[in-house]
Design a protein around this motif. Sequence first.
Motif, short mmCIF file in Angstrom:
data_model
loop_
_atom_site.label_atom_id
_atom_site.label_comp_id
_atom_site.label_asym_id
_atom_site.label_seq_id
_atom_site.Cartn_x
_atom_site.Cartn_y
_atom_site.Cartn_z
N GLN A 146 5.66 22.09 -7.43
CA GLN A 146 5.21 21.34 -6.25
C GLN A 146 5.07 19.88 -6.68
OE1 GLN A 146 1.69 24.13 -5.52
NE2 GLN A 146 2.23 23.53 -3.44
N SER A 147 5.88 19.02 -6.08
CA SER A 147 5.89 17.60 -6.46
C SER A 147 5.05 16.77 -5.51
CB SER A 147 7.33 17.07 -6.47
OG SER A 147 8.12 17.77 -7.40
N GLY A 148 4.47 15.70 -6.02
CA GLY A 148 3.77 14.74 -5.19
C GLY A 148 2.52 15.27 -4.53
N VAL A 149 1.79 16.16 -5.21
CA VAL A 149 0.56 16.72 -4.65
C VAL A 149 -0.56 15.68 -4.80
CG1 VAL A 149 -1.12 18.58 -4.81
CG2 VAL A 149 1.31 19.04 -5.26
N LEU A 150 -1.24 15.37 -3.70
CA LEU A 150 -2.31 14.37 -3.72
C LEU A 150 -3.55 14.94 -4.40
CD1 LEU A 150 -3.19 11.53 -2.62
CD2 LEU A 150 -4.15 12.75 -0.67
N TYR A 151 -4.03 14.26 -5.45
CA TYR A 151 -5.26 14.72 -6.10
C TYR A 151 -6.41 13.72 -5.96
CZ TYR A 151 -4.40 11.72 -10.27
OH TYR A 151 -4.21 10.67 -11.14
N GLY A 152 -6.15 12.53 -5.44
CA GLY A 152 -7.22 11.57 -5.27
C GLY A 152 -6.70 10.22 -4.86
N THR A 153 -7.58 9.24 -4.84
CA THR A 153 -7.22 7.86 -4.56
C THR A 153 -7.91 6.96 -5.59
OG1 THR A 153 -9.07 7.65 -2.99
CG2 THR A 153 -6.90 8.22 -2.08
N GLY A 154 -7.30 5.79 -5.84
CA GLY A 154 -7.86 4.85 -6.79
C GLY A 154 -7.81 3.43 -6.26
N ALA A 155 -8.76 2.63 -6.67
CA ALA A 155 -8.84 1.25 -6.20
C ALA A 155 -7.80 0.38 -6.93
CB ALA A 155 -10.24 0.69 -6.44
N THR A 156 -7.26 -0.60 -6.22
CA THR A 156 -6.28 -1.54 -6.76
C THR A 156 -6.65 -2.96 -6.32
OG1 THR A 156 -4.82 -1.32 -4.83
CG2 THR A 156 -4.45 0.21 -6.67
N GLY A 157 -5.86 -3.94 -6.77
CA GLY A 157 -6.01 -5.31 -6.29
C GLY A 157 -7.25 -6.02 -6.79
N TYR A 158 -7.60 -5.82 -8.04
CA TYR A 158 -8.81 -6.44 -8.60
C TYR A 158 -8.75 -7.96 -8.54
CZ TYR A 158 -12.15 -7.79 -12.28
OH TYR A 158 -13.18 -8.37 -13.00
N SER A 159 -7.58 -8.52 -8.78
CA SER A 159 -7.44 -9.97 -8.86
C SER A 159 -7.07 -10.61 -7.53
CB SER A 159 -6.38 -10.35 -9.90
OG SER A 159 -6.69 -9.80 -11.16
#
Length: 261
Positions: free
Chosen positions: A35-48
């Motif tokens: 099973q490909s591309g299974v969502l396990y969570g989210t993470g924050a981006t764009g610190y700068s």
Amino acid sequence: MHSVRSFLLAATVLLGASTPAQVRFHDETYAVQLQSGVLYGTGATGYSGTPGVKNLTADVYSPVGFPSPTRPALLLVHGGSFSSGNSTSPDMVQAAQYFAARGWVCVSINYRLQGDDPPAPSWVALFGGLAGRAGHAAAVDAKRALRWMRANAASLGIDPNAIGGIGHSAGAFCVLMAAVTDPEDFANDAGTAVPDQNPTQSGALNACVEVSGDIALWGGDIDANDAPLMIVHGIADTTVPFTSAETIRDLCVAAPLEHEF
């Protein structure tokens, strides 16, 4: 990456398998479902710049026809200096196919990289720069994936008390952090709009095989009650020096922590 055959032996021994299980988990027995591309969570981006959120996905390899409703599992974390690589890196695919054919459920994850400009605690950002922030975020994502695996143990068909980890290079740092750090370390994206995910579940490994890893980004201690550890490192490594493996070994000896070097 070193032969996955040695990883199979190491993971089986470290997870404390019985003799019948050792035979089962050493022999190629099962077809493998992916099973490909299974969502396990989210993470924050764009610190700068502009803060954002990235979906975190994994590829799940399962043995077809396994006779028990629960199976041991492996978290697989690719290398790439926290700047490249993904869940389909050839060494991770090879390992996942190998282990799943022998009865393991394998979860190969994508995690945030330097290009995602992830956040980290202020001391990491100050002393580690972008690479340090990416390393911190990658370890957060590895623990996030482990909590997701345990929260979904029934649907994944895994034993939540038998989850090992294998990581190479940058991925080795991630599995090491999941094996030896306290629950509050690398737990979440603190100070961002991204909430904790599956916070009641453990983000710890039950056993760990680290290949060519380094713990220079982390200044904590290894304790006697941490997950048993196998340290695999080439003495001619020109990317991560062999002395890093010796440092990890010495910390295990001092703890003392069950380990193979």
